[in-house]
Design a protein around this motif. Structure first.
Motif, mmCIF file in Angstrom:
data_model
loop_
_atom_site.group_PDB
_atom_site.id
_atom_site.type_symbol
_atom_site.label_atom_id
_atom_site.label_comp_id
_atom_site.label_asym_id
_atom_site.label_seq_id
_atom_site.Cartn_x
_atom_site.Cartn_y
_atom_site.Cartn_z
ATOM 1 N N LEU A 321 8.309 -5.017 -17.868
ATOM 2 C CA LEU A 321 6.899 -5.286 -17.612
ATOM 3 C C LEU A 321 6.536 -5.160 -16.141
ATOM 4 C CD1 LEU A 321 6.146 -8.320 -19.961
ATOM 5 C CD2 LEU A 321 5.571 -5.928 -20.284
ATOM 6 N N VAL A 322 7.427 -5.650 -15.262
ATOM 7 C CA VAL A 322 7.106 -5.626 -13.843
ATOM 8 C C VAL A 322 6.909 -4.197 -13.359
ATOM 9 C CG1 VAL A 322 7.955 -6.211 -11.546
ATOM 10 C CG2 VAL A 322 8.298 -7.808 -13.430
ATOM 11 N N ARG A 323 7.796 -3.307 -13.784
ATOM 12 C CA ARG A 323 7.668 -1.908 -13.378
ATOM 13 C C ARG A 323 6.461 -1.247 -14.047
ATOM 14 N NH1 ARG A 323 10.450 1.732 -10.716
ATOM 15 N NH2 ARG A 323 10.367 3.928 -11.262
ATOM 16 N N LEU A 324 6.209 -1.598 -15.323
ATOM 17 C CA LEU A 324 5.084 -1.005 -16.044
ATOM 18 C C LEU A 324 3.749 -1.412 -15.428
ATOM 19 C CD1 LEU A 324 4.111 0.639 -18.483
ATOM 20 C CD2 LEU A 324 4.122 -1.489 -19.807
ATOM 21 N N LEU A 325 3.608 -2.714 -15.119
ATOM 22 C CA LEU A 325 2.353 -3.185 -14.550
ATOM 23 C C LEU A 325 2.166 -2.716 -13.108
ATOM 24 C CD1 LEU A 325 2.365 -6.844 -15.939
ATOM 25 C CD2 LEU A 325 0.979 -4.931 -16.736
ATOM 26 N N GLY A 326 3.274 -2.410 -12.431
ATOM 27 C CA GLY A 326 3.170 -1.972 -11.047
ATOM 28 C C GLY A 326 3.016 -0.476 -10.874
ATOM 29 N N ALA A 327 3.006 0.292 -11.979
ATOM 30 C CA ALA A 327 2.917 1.752 -11.881
ATOM 31 C C ALA A 327 1.632 2.235 -11.203
ATOM 32 C CB ALA A 327 3.063 2.367 -13.273
ATOM 33 N N PRO A 328 0.442 1.730 -11.572
ATOM 34 C CA PRO A 328 -0.771 2.193 -10.868
ATOM 35 C C PRO A 328 -0.738 1.878 -9.375
ATOM 36 C CG PRO A 328 -1.335 1.063 -12.909
ATOM 37 C CD PRO A 328 0.121 0.819 -12.682
ATOM 38 N N GLY A 329 -0.207 0.702 -9.024
ATOM 39 C CA GLY A 329 -0.125 0.343 -7.618
ATOM 40 C C GLY A 329 0.818 1.248 -6.841
ATOM 41 N N ARG A 330 1.940 1.641 -7.462
ATOM 42 C CA ARG A 330 2.885 2.538 -6.782
ATOM 43 C C ARG A 330 2.250 3.909 -6.549
ATOM 44 N NH1 ARG A 330 6.382 0.250 -10.519
ATOM 45 N NH2 ARG A 330 6.301 2.109 -11.831
ATOM 46 N N ARG A 331 1.546 4.401 -7.542
ATOM 47 C CA ARG A 331 0.894 5.700 -7.385
ATOM 48 C C ARG A 331 -0.162 5.659 -6.285
ATOM 49 N NH1 ARG A 331 2.116 10.859 -7.710
ATOM 50 N NH2 ARG A 331 0.296 12.158 -8.147
ATOM 51 N N TYR A 332 -0.906 4.567 -6.253
ATOM 52 C CA TYR A 332 -1.936 4.426 -5.223
ATOM 53 C C TYR A 332 -1.316 4.365 -3.822
ATOM 54 C CZ TYR A 332 -5.243 1.942 -2.228
ATOM 55 O OH TYR A 332 -6.030 1.565 -1.179
ATOM 56 N N ARG A 333 -0.224 3.625 -3.677
ATOM 57 C CA ARG A 333 0.421 3.519 -2.359
ATOM 58 C C ARG A 333 1.009 4.848 -1.913
ATOM 59 N NH1 ARG A 333 1.969 -1.503 -4.588
ATOM 60 N NH2 ARG A 333 3.951 -0.614 -5.293
ATOM 61 N N ARG A 334 1.554 5.624 -2.851
ATOM 62 C CA ARG A 334 2.082 6.952 -2.495
ATOM 63 C C ARG A 334 0.979 7.855 -1.946
ATOM 64 N NH1 ARG A 334 5.731 8.669 -7.734
ATOM 65 N NH2 ARG A 334 7.025 6.789 -7.858
ATOM 66 N N LEU A 335 -0.152 7.916 -2.663
ATOM 67 C CA LEU A 335 -1.247 8.774 -2.222
ATOM 68 C C LEU A 335 -1.830 8.291 -0.899
ATOM 69 C CD1 LEU A 335 -3.080 9.360 -5.632
ATOM 70 C CD2 LEU A 335 -1.550 10.933 -4.426
ATOM 71 N N LYS A 336 -1.935 6.983 -0.740
ATOM 72 C CA LYS A 336 -2.480 6.439 0.498
ATOM 73 C C LYS A 336 -1.574 6.757 1.679
ATOM 74 C CE LYS A 336 -3.986 2.114 2.625
ATOM 75 N NZ LYS A 336 -4.104 0.645 2.448
ATOM 76 N N MET A 337 -0.251 6.640 1.471
ATOM 77 C CA MET A 337 0.689 6.949 2.542
ATOM 78 C C MET A 337 0.670 8.435 2.886
ATOM 79 S SD MET A 337 2.984 6.126 4.753
ATOM 80 C CE MET A 337 3.364 4.420 4.354
ATOM 81 N N ARG A 338 0.512 9.266 1.892
ATOM 82 C CA ARG A 338 0.547 10.709 2.123
ATOM 83 C C ARG A 338 -0.748 11.214 2.766
ATOM 84 N NH1 ARG A 338 4.083 14.436 0.800
ATOM 85 N NH2 ARG A 338 3.471 16.610 0.480
ATOM 86 N N TRP A 339 -1.882 10.666 2.366
ATOM 87 C CA TRP A 339 -3.169 11.146 2.870
ATOM 88 C C TRP A 339 -3.637 10.384 4.109
ATOM 89 C CZ3 TRP A 339 -5.962 11.315 -2.561
ATOM 90 C CH2 TRP A 339 -5.422 12.382 -3.288
ATOM 91 N N PHE A 340 -3.392 9.065 4.132
ATOM 92 C CA PHE A 340 -3.855 8.231 5.251
ATOM 93 C C PHE A 340 -2.704 7.347 5.749
ATOM 94 C CE2 PHE A 340 -7.317 8.767 2.133
ATOM 95 C CZ PHE A 340 -8.190 9.545 2.903
ATOM 96 N N PRO A 341 -1.703 7.931 6.375
ATOM 97 C CA PRO A 341 -0.581 7.116 6.861
ATOM 98 C C PRO A 341 -1.039 6.144 7.938
ATOM 99 C CG PRO A 341 -0.456 9.353 7.733
ATOM 100 C CD PRO A 341 -1.554 9.355 6.724
ATOM 101 N N PRO A 342 -0.587 4.894 7.879
ATOM 102 C CA PRO A 342 -1.028 3.902 8.868
ATOM 103 C C PRO A 342 -0.410 4.163 10.236
ATOM 104 C CG PRO A 342 0.658 2.976 7.445
ATOM 105 C CD PRO A 342 0.333 4.328 6.881
ATOM 106 N N GLY A 343 -1.085 3.690 11.258
ATOM 107 C CA GLY A 343 -0.553 3.834 12.605
ATOM 108 C C GLY A 343 0.683 2.991 12.834
ATOM 109 N N VAL A 344 0.765 1.840 12.157
ATOM 110 C CA VAL A 344 1.917 0.938 12.258
ATOM 111 C C VAL A 344 2.405 0.636 10.853
ATOM 112 C CG1 VAL A 344 2.733 -1.316 13.028
ATOM 113 C CG2 VAL A 344 1.053 -0.079 14.400
#
Length: 356
Positions: A321-344
């Motif tokens: 369940l933990v991995r299943l419920l966290g799937a949308p969040g993981r996808r969002y973090r991947r795209l955010k890191m790839r498109w808008f990487p943070p300065g820190v």
């Protein structure tokens, strides 16, 4: 960790039973179900965030190579008179900065390799394999393995060692994958690799790490400011010696920025060096090591709670369940890191990666 399993099981049960007993004719029922779902989602997110930030373990190995001119076509290289002294002063400063950095952030050091004549490929390769193979007393791997290098590199990013020997980025990544990465069959839990490179040109490393898909790898390096590069290329006499970069200049600045400066202060404004980092595509999926099962059992000491905790934990693990419920969040973090990487970027160990 126990709360995370319980909340995930409660969230699933609310969705299932709420859907089976849905009443469209009564507006109160949908409102109550949606309200409870909202509270459980908030609780799951909070437990998940706390579980990720439990803190982890880190081990490191440093290589400091001489910065004399590497000429593959010549066996003998003429050195300036004070070259040895400059090399020793540089190595002493780097070792002092690294040891202080390791001590502050509780990084277990495997040693700092330095020799005025350089270190052979065989010795360095053995040390790197020893670093990646290092384990805890209970046979579990470390959360993060840090490899540091300061010295010369070739055009393809290969590390220059003694006797005109080199180690390519592909060799190091391949060794990592076979020991702790995607090609390791006996890996019980994933680990990540952090490369800290104090070199003149880290472009090949940055491009290679950015294209990795199945491993958790990051590289912290530096580059010269664009205006300084243009002046150097044009031979502008206004460019002073202090604006020219040599391997070893970036490390004290990065260590001092992490240990003494606040991330809100930003990087050194007057420095011609600009930090830069790159991460693999799944870097944001990584979570620091969870407590061991015997530690989790200490939280369920009450005999009344044990059957409920055991049932919810077993159900959550079997259904993943933990991995299943966290799937949308993981996808969002991947795209955010790839498109808008943070300065820190926080590594979870206290120190941070930075880019400008």
């Amino acid at each position: 960790m126990v709360g995370q399993q319980i909340v995930s099981c409660a969230l699933l049960s609310t969705v299932v039973f709420g859907g089976l007993a849905w009443r469209r004719e009564n507006a109160t029922y949908p409102a109550i179900v949606l309200f409870i779902l909202g509270l459980e989602c908030l609780s799951f997110g909070r437990h998940r965030e706390l579980a990720v930030k439990l803190g982890g373990t880190c081990t490191a190995y440093a290589i400091i190579a001489p910065t004399t001119v590497a000429n593959p076509k010549s066996i003998v290289t003429l050195l300036p008179v004070d070259s040895i002294k400059k090399q020793n002063d540089r190595a002493t400063s780097l070792i002092s900065s690294l040891h202080r950095f390791f001590a502050i952030y509780l990084v277990e050091s495997l040693g700092c390799e330095y020799s005025t004549s350089g270190t052979g490929v065989g010795a360095v390769d053995d040390k790197i394999r020893n670093l990646f193979s290092k384990r805890h007393n209970n046979d579990s791997s470390y959360d993060t393995y840090m490899l540091y290098y300061s010295g010369l590199t070739l055009a393809d990013g290969s590390l220059v060692l003694a006797g005109n020997g080199t180690i390519s980025p592909e060799q190091i990544i391949r060794t990592w994958q076979e020991t702790c990465g995607s090609l390791c069959r006996d890996l019980s839990s994933p680990s990540r690799l952090l490369l800290v490179l104090d070199v003149a040109d880290a472009g090949p490393w940055l491009r290679m790490v950015s294209n990795l898909r199945c491993d958790y790898v990051a590289v912290q390096a530096c580059r010269l400011d664009g205006d300084v590069i243009k002046k150097l290329d044009s031979g502008d006499p206004e460019v002073g010696i202090e604006q020219k970069f040599e391997p070893g200049d970036f490390t004290p600045m990065w260590c001092h920025w992490n240990t003494s400066c606040s991330s809100s202060e930003g990087w050194y404004g007057e420095s011609p060096l600009r930090p830069v980092y790159a991460v693999s595509r799944r870097w944001t999926d990584f979570a620091l090591r969870s407590p061991y099962n015997n530690v989790k059992d200490d939280f369920s000491h009450a005999w009344i709670c044990r059957p409920c905790l055991a049932a919810s934990t077993s159900c959550s693990r079997k259904l993943n369940l933990v991995r299943l419920l966290g799937a949308p969040g993981r996808r969002y973090r991947r795209l955010k890191m790839r498109w808008f990487p943070p300065g820190v970027l926080d590594t979870g160990h206290g120190f941070k990666l930075v880019r400008m």
